[in-house]
Design a protein around this motif. Sequence first.
Motif, PDB file in Angstrom:
ATOM      1  N   LEU A  99      46.420  42.914  44.299  1.00 49.45           N
ATOM      2  CA  LEU A  99      45.069  43.489  44.305  1.00 49.45           C
ATOM      3  C   LEU A  99      43.950  42.452  44.396  1.00 49.45           C
ATOM      4  CD1 LEU A  99      45.536  46.190  41.498  1.00 49.45           C
ATOM      5  CD2 LEU A  99      45.682  46.508  43.970  1.00 49.45           C
TER       6      LEU A  99
ATOM      7  N   GLY B 192      42.926  40.610  46.818  1.00 51.33           N
ATOM      8  CA  GLY B 192      42.246  40.437  48.100  1.00 51.33           C
ATOM      9  C   GLY B 192      42.925  39.460  49.022  1.00 51.33           C
TER      10      GLY B 192
ATOM     11  N   ARG C 253      39.221  43.483  49.357  1.00 52.68           N
ATOM     12  CA  ARG C 253      39.253  44.452  48.262  1.00 52.68           C
ATOM     13  C   ARG C 253      38.410  45.681  48.571  1.00 52.68           C
ATOM     14  NH1 ARG C 253      37.454  42.737  43.176  1.00 52.68           N
ATOM     15  NH2 ARG C 253      36.323  40.929  43.910  1.00 52.68           N
TER      16      ARG C 253
ATOM     17  N   GLU D 248      40.470  49.385  44.036  1.00 56.18           N
ATOM     18  CA  GLU D 248      39.361  48.416  44.082  1.00 56.18           C
ATOM     19  C   GLU D 248      38.738  48.254  42.701  1.00 56.18           C
ATOM     20  OE1 GLU D 248      36.229  49.460  46.720  1.00 56.18           O
ATOM     21  OE2 GLU D 248      35.067  47.634  46.319  1.00 56.18           O
TER      22      GLU D 248
ATOM     23  N   SER E 101      40.998  46.159  40.645  1.00 53.38           N
ATOM     24  CA  SER E 101      40.935  44.750  41.047  1.00 53.38           C
ATOM     25  C   SER E 101      39.682  44.073  40.499  1.00 53.38           C
ATOM     26  CB  SER E 101      40.988  44.629  42.570  1.00 53.38           C
ATOM     27  OG  SER E 101      39.758  44.999  43.151  1.00 53.38           O
TER      28      SER E 101
ATOM     29  N   SER F  18      41.346  38.200  40.962  1.00 51.93           N
ATOM     30  CA  SER F  18      40.423  38.610  42.022  1.00 51.93           C
ATOM     31  C   SER F  18      39.248  37.642  42.098  1.00 51.93           C
ATOM     32  CB  SER F  18      39.908  40.028  41.759  1.00 51.93           C
ATOM     33  OG  SER F  18      40.980  40.942  41.685  1.00 51.93           O
TER      34      SER F  18
END
Length: 245
Positions: free
Chosen positions: A175, A177, A182, A190, A193, A199
Amino acid sequence: MTAARTLATAGRVLHQLRHDPRSIALMVFVPCVMLLLLRYVFDGSPRTFDNIGASLLGIFPLITMFLVTSIATLRERTSGTLERLLAMPLGKGDLIMGYALAFGLLAIIQSALATGLALWALGLDVVGSPWLLLVVALLDALLGTALGLFVSAFAASEFQAVQFMPAVIFPQLLLCGLFTARGNMQPVLEKISNVLPMSYAVDGMNEVLRHTDMTANFVRDALVVAGCAALVLALGAATLRRRTA
């Protein structure tokens, strides 16, 4: 918590690590080997290596330090060393910070080697300062150290410590990206994340990749990663048990 006890704990951990060359090799050289492998996987597409390499420069130290720290700490717990140490006038904070300092020193060496290799040997093309790249890599390694210390409190064996990796690291990896932006994820994913520290580690690396100066987003990302590391270390001290059973 006192500085003398914390430094004494860090010195003891470093003394023990000095007699464990395989763990040192795993911490220091594995991220470099992975970056080298990645460079030649994308030998025909240098642009792809630039995009993914910067992100992985932050992810590899986090994963490596998580694995080594969780197993090394658990080994001391199962051998009774931690229980004997905590029977002395040594605070939990002294113990956790001592471990964090010792492994943090190795994280500095690891991050410096990986960053130098990526930039000056493998040709990773970044617009921003290499020092900012090193700062994020170091913060990521410290976050991995903090997570490793924390999860070791919940594992009963080295095998269980390794099993925490799919639960703690893999969801963040999916998650963060790395595989897709993302913003293109399903909205619920999203939002998840947005609360995961990896992230911000990847976002921080991408800020250095694309901007010549230190941006406000870079500062935010670095502070989030550092804050998460500090929070997890505090949780590790709070959940540390004085008895192993």
